[in-house]
Motif scaffolding. Sequence first.
Motif, short mmCIF file in Angstrom:
data_model
loop_
_atom_site.label_atom_id
_atom_site.label_comp_id
_atom_site.label_asym_id
_atom_site.label_seq_id
_atom_site.Cartn_x
_atom_site.Cartn_y
_atom_site.Cartn_z
N TYR A 12 0.84 -1.21 0.00
CA TYR A 12 0.00 0.00 0.00
C TYR A 12 0.87 1.25 0.00
O TYR A 12 0.64 2.19 -0.77
CB TYR A 12 -0.93 -0.01 1.21
N GLN A 13 1.89 1.27 0.84
CA GLN A 13 2.78 2.42 0.92
C GLN A 13 3.47 2.65 -0.41
O GLN A 13 3.65 3.80 -0.84
CB GLN A 13 3.80 2.23 2.04
N LYS A 14 3.87 1.59 -1.10
CA LYS A 14 4.50 1.74 -2.41
C LYS A 14 3.52 2.34 -3.41
O LYS A 14 3.88 3.22 -4.19
CB LYS A 14 5.03 0.41 -2.93
N SER A 15 2.27 1.90 -3.40
CA SER A 15 1.27 2.45 -4.30
C SER A 15 1.07 3.94 -4.07
O SER A 15 1.01 4.73 -5.02
CB SER A 15 -0.08 1.73 -4.12
N VAL A 16 0.97 4.33 -2.81
CA VAL A 16 0.79 5.74 -2.48
C VAL A 16 2.04 6.53 -2.88
O VAL A 16 1.95 7.61 -3.47
CB VAL A 16 0.47 5.93 -0.98
N SER A 17 3.21 5.99 -2.59
CA SER A 17 4.46 6.66 -2.93
C SER A 17 4.59 6.83 -4.45
O SER A 17 4.99 7.91 -4.92
CB SER A 17 5.65 5.86 -2.39
N ASP A 18 4.26 5.80 -5.22
CA ASP A 18 4.33 5.89 -6.67
C ASP A 18 3.37 6.96 -7.19
O ASP A 18 3.72 7.73 -8.10
CB ASP A 18 4.01 4.55 -7.32
N PHE A 19 2.19 7.02 -6.63
CA PHE A 19 1.20 8.00 -7.05
C PHE A 19 1.68 9.42 -6.73
O PHE A 19 1.60 10.32 -7.56
CB PHE A 19 -0.14 7.72 -6.40
N ILE A 20 2.21 9.62 -5.54
CA ILE A 20 2.73 10.93 -5.15
C ILE A 20 3.89 11.33 -6.06
O ILE A 20 3.99 12.48 -6.49
CB ILE A 20 3.14 10.95 -3.66
N SER A 21 4.74 10.38 -6.40
CA SER A 21 5.86 10.67 -7.30
C SER A 21 5.35 11.13 -8.66
O SER A 21 5.90 12.06 -9.26
CB SER A 21 6.74 9.43 -7.47
N LYS A 22 4.31 10.49 -9.15
CA LYS A 22 3.72 10.88 -10.43
C LYS A 22 3.23 12.33 -10.37
O LYS A 22 3.47 13.12 -11.28
CB LYS A 22 2.56 9.95 -10.78
N ILE A 23 2.58 12.68 -9.29
CA ILE A 23 2.08 14.05 -9.13
C ILE A 23 3.24 15.04 -9.08
O ILE A 23 3.20 16.10 -9.71
CB ILE A 23 1.20 14.17 -7.86
N ILE A 24 4.29 14.71 -8.33
CA ILE A 24 5.44 15.60 -8.21
C ILE A 24 6.09 15.81 -9.57
O ILE A 24 6.47 16.93 -9.93
CB ILE A 24 6.44 15.06 -7.17
N VAL A 25 6.22 14.75 -10.36
CA VAL A 25 6.82 14.88 -11.69
C VAL A 25 5.96 15.79 -12.57
O VAL A 25 6.48 16.68 -13.26
CB VAL A 25 7.01 13.49 -12.35
N LEU A 26 4.66 15.60 -12.53
CA LEU A 26 3.78 16.46 -13.33
C LEU A 26 3.86 17.92 -12.88
O LEU A 26 3.86 18.82 -13.71
CB LEU A 26 2.33 15.95 -13.26
N LEU A 27 3.95 18.15 -11.59
CA LEU A 27 4.11 19.52 -11.10
C LEU A 27 5.44 20.12 -11.55
O LEU A 27 5.51 21.28 -11.94
CB LEU A 27 4.02 19.57 -9.57
N ALA A 28 6.49 19.32 -11.50
CA ALA A 28 7.80 19.79 -11.93
C ALA A 28 7.77 20.17 -13.42
O ALA A 28 8.32 21.20 -13.80
CB ALA A 28 8.87 18.73 -11.65
N ILE A 29 7.15 19.33 -14.22
CA ILE A 29 7.04 19.62 -15.65
C ILE A 29 6.25 20.91 -15.87
O ILE A 29 6.66 21.77 -16.66
CB ILE A 29 6.39 18.44 -16.39
N ALA A 30 5.14 21.05 -15.15
CA ALA A 30 4.31 22.26 -15.30
C ALA A 30 5.09 23.51 -14.93
O ALA A 30 5.03 24.52 -15.62
CB ALA A 30 3.06 22.14 -14.44
N HIS A 31 5.86 23.45 -13.85
CA HIS A 31 6.64 24.62 -13.42
C HIS A 31 7.81 24.88 -14.36
O HIS A 31 8.17 26.03 -14.58
CB HIS A 31 7.13 24.45 -11.98
N ALA A 32 8.36 23.84 -14.94
CA ALA A 32 9.47 24.02 -15.86
C ALA A 32 9.01 24.71 -17.14
O ALA A 32 9.79 25.41 -17.78
CB ALA A 32 10.11 22.66 -16.19
N ARG A 33 7.76 24.53 -17.49
CA ARG A 33 7.22 25.12 -18.70
C ARG A 33 6.88 26.61 -18.54
O ARG A 33 6.63 27.30 -19.51
CB ARG A 33 5.96 24.39 -19.14
N GLN A 34 6.86 27.09 -17.32
CA GLN A 34 6.47 28.49 -17.08
C GLN A 34 7.54 29.46 -17.50
O GLN A 34 8.67 29.31 -17.45
CB GLN A 34 6.14 28.71 -15.60
#
Length: 107
Positions: free
Chosen positions: A85-107
């Motif tokens: 369960y912790q791995k699933s949550v961690s993987d999901f949070i990582s996906k969100i962080i990557v998407l946020l990083a991409i969004a901020h890099a595009r600014q």
Amino acid sequence: MDSGIRFEKPYRRCDAELEQALREELAKLGFSNGAVESALKVALPLFDESKAVVSMSVTADIKIPLTEAQLKALNADLSAKLADYQKSVSDFISKIIVLLAIAHARQ
């Protein structure tokens, strides 16, 4: 005697309210309608995915009384399920962080 560990039902958010709140907050920040729709196109599927991630359940058959070996086996089983369960949550949070990083890099 069989016994089980039961947990209350998890919190269920209202997707329509969440979408409306996100629309309002993005509009307050000055984003155009097109930008808001683009953001929702990315965000809403993540909210749906988050439901699957956080709604995972753990079950364990518990027969009382437990021997020391049974207690160790139960502990190992629950620990393994919690780790999954912790791995699933961690993987999901990582996906969100990557998407946020991409969004901020595009600014």
